[in-house]
Design a protein around this motif. Sequence first.
Motif, PDB file in Angstrom:
ATOM      1  N   LEU A  73       0.810  -1.215   0.000  1.00 31.91           N
ATOM      2  CA  LEU A  73       0.000   0.000   0.000  1.00 31.91           C
ATOM      3  C   LEU A  73       0.847   1.271   0.000  1.00 31.91           C
ATOM      4  O   LEU A  73       0.415   2.306  -0.504  1.00 31.91           O
ATOM      5  N   ALA A  74       2.045   1.193   0.528  1.00 31.65           N
ATOM      6  CA  ALA A  74       2.947   2.355   0.493  1.00 31.65           C
ATOM      7  C   ALA A  74       3.289   2.709  -0.948  1.00 31.65           C
ATOM      8  O   ALA A  74       3.508   3.884  -1.274  1.00 31.65           O
ATOM      9  N   LYS A  75       3.289   1.724  -1.837  1.00 31.60           N
ATOM     10  CA  LYS A  75       3.542   1.987  -3.253  1.00 31.60           C
ATOM     11  C   LYS A  75       2.437   2.833  -3.876  1.00 31.60           C
ATOM     12  O   LYS A  75       2.650   3.485  -4.889  1.00 31.60           O
ATOM     13  N   LEU A  76       1.255   2.827  -3.268  1.00 29.33           N
ATOM     14  CA  LEU A  76       0.152   3.684  -3.724  1.00 29.33           C
ATOM     15  C   LEU A  76       0.246   5.083  -3.133  1.00 29.33           C
ATOM     16  O   LEU A  76      -0.578   5.938  -3.419  1.00 29.33           O
ATOM     17  N   GLY A  77       1.210   5.297  -2.257  1.00 28.23           N
ATOM     18  CA  GLY A  77       1.368   6.594  -1.625  1.00 28.23           C
ATOM     19  C   GLY A  77       0.678   6.698  -0.276  1.00 28.23           C
ATOM     20  O   GLY A  77       0.564   7.788   0.276  1.00 28.23           O
ATOM     21  N   VAL A  78       0.234   5.578   0.276  1.00 22.57           N
ATOM     22  CA  VAL A  78      -0.393   5.596   1.596  1.00 22.57           C
ATOM     23  C   VAL A  78       0.673   5.896   2.637  1.00 22.57           C
ATOM     24  O   VAL A  78       1.747   5.294   2.622  1.00 22.57           O
ATOM     25  N   GLN A  79       0.354   6.830   3.541  1.00 22.03           N
ATOM     26  CA  GLN A  79       1.313   7.205   4.573  1.00 22.03           C
ATOM     27  C   GLN A  79       0.833   6.849   5.976  1.00 22.03           C
ATOM     28  O   GLN A  79       1.638   6.667   6.868  1.00 22.03           O
ATOM     29  N   ASP A  80      -0.467   6.792   6.176  1.00 20.15           N
ATOM     30  CA  ASP A  80      -1.009   6.505   7.505  1.00 20.15           C
ATOM     31  C   ASP A  80      -1.556   5.088   7.551  1.00 20.15           C
ATOM     32  O   ASP A  80      -2.385   4.710   6.722  1.00 20.15           O
ATOM     33  N   PHE A  81      -1.084   4.328   8.541  1.00 21.25           N
ATOM     34  CA  PHE A  81      -1.511   2.949   8.711  1.00 21.25           C
ATOM     35  C   PHE A  81      -1.973   2.740  10.149  1.00 21.25           C
ATOM     36  O   PHE A  81      -1.422   3.332  11.066  1.00 21.25           O
ATOM     37  N   VAL A  82      -2.961   1.886  10.306  1.00 20.68           N
ATOM     38  CA  VAL A  82      -3.357   1.422  11.626  1.00 20.68           C
ATOM     39  C   VAL A  82      -3.141  -0.084  11.594  1.00 20.68           C
ATOM     40  O   VAL A  82      -3.876  -0.818  10.945  1.00 20.68           O
ATOM     41  N   GLN A  83      -2.081  -0.522  12.240  1.00 15.45           N
ATOM     42  CA  GLN A  83      -1.761  -1.943  12.261  1.00 15.45           C
ATOM     43  C   GLN A  83      -2.346  -2.548  13.521  1.00 15.45           C
ATOM     44  O   GLN A  83      -2.131  -2.048  14.625  1.00 15.45           O
ATOM     45  N   VAL A  84      -3.110  -3.625  13.351  1.00 17.07           N
ATOM     46  CA  VAL A  84      -3.774  -4.267  14.479  1.00 17.07           C
ATOM     47  C   VAL A  84      -3.426  -5.746  14.533  1.00 17.07           C
ATOM     48  O   VAL A  84      -3.082  -6.353  13.539  1.00 17.07           O
ATOM     49  N   ASP A  85      -3.527  -6.265  15.727  1.00 16.78           N
ATOM     50  CA  ASP A  85      -3.416  -7.702  15.937  1.00 16.78           C
ATOM     51  C   ASP A  85      -4.849  -8.205  16.048  1.00 16.78           C
ATOM     52  O   ASP A  85      -5.513  -7.966  17.047  1.00 16.78           O
ATOM     53  N   THR A  86      -5.331  -8.879  15.031  1.00 19.18           N
ATOM     54  CA  THR A  86      -6.735  -9.290  15.002  1.00 19.18           C
ATOM     55  C   THR A  86      -7.034 -10.441  15.963  1.00 19.18           C
ATOM     56  O   THR A  86      -8.193 -10.801  16.131  1.00 19.18           O
ATOM     57  N   LYS A  87      -6.019 -10.976  16.601  1.00 17.35           N
ATOM     58  CA  LYS A  87      -6.260 -12.030  17.595  1.00 17.35           C
ATOM     59  C   LYS A  87      -6.707 -11.441  18.926  1.00 17.35           C
ATOM     60  O   LYS A  87      -7.267 -12.131  19.763  1.00 17.35           O
ATOM     61  N   VAL A  88      -6.427 -10.157  19.126  1.00 17.00           N
ATOM     62  CA  VAL A  88      -6.812  -9.476  20.357  1.00 17.00           C
ATOM     63  C   VAL A  88      -8.121  -8.744  20.085  1.00 17.00           C
ATOM     64  O   VAL A  88      -8.174  -7.853  19.255  1.00 17.00           O
ATOM     65  N   THR A  89      -9.176  -9.117  20.783  1.00 17.93           N
ATOM     66  CA  THR A  89     -10.489  -8.557  20.482  1.00 17.93           C
ATOM     67  C   THR A  89     -10.913  -7.433  21.408  1.00 17.93           C
ATOM     68  O   THR A  89     -11.921  -6.795  21.165  1.00 17.93           O
TER      69      THR A  89
END
Length: 166
Positions: A73-89
């Motif tokens: 997605l950075a190749k599309l120019g995205v700069q803001d990411f929200v990275q989550v651990d989907t195992k933690v609910t």
Amino acid sequence: MSQATATTAANRDGREAGRTEGSSAEREEGPDAARRVIVSAPGPAGEQFIRMLKYKKIPFAVLINHPDQKERLAKLGVQDFVQVDTKVTDLAAVAGDPPRMVVLFEDSLNLTCRYLKLCSTWTEGPVYVISQNSIPRPIYRCLGAKSVIYSRSGEVTYLLQGVTGV
């Protein structure tokens, strides 16, 4: 990773793009100034949606659960990411103001359900699920989706009508 974290890439002038208050919010005015759109973009339809957000200068962050997605997605120019651990609910809200809307492009039933459980607690705004699967998924509504939209092409930029950018 045991909690949701905002992950950033440096923007053109070297500032951090995804700080707690969100970098895009500094340029926008009005009641939604610090509120961005959160989008998951596992495929071409989500990528097209991101391009439209960028074109309309609407502040956004991309929801990811694996670092490999960030590179793509950075190749599309995205700069803001929200990275989550989907195992933690039971994650707390995303850092910063609640998003004005959440748009989840369905990748799999399991991952979409996990994202919904997380995102529905982050915002009082609408949460949309975009599916290419013609079989209705009522579980998405039970988990907090305002609308489940079936779209073969994934073209849902009409959701951005009335959403202003900078």
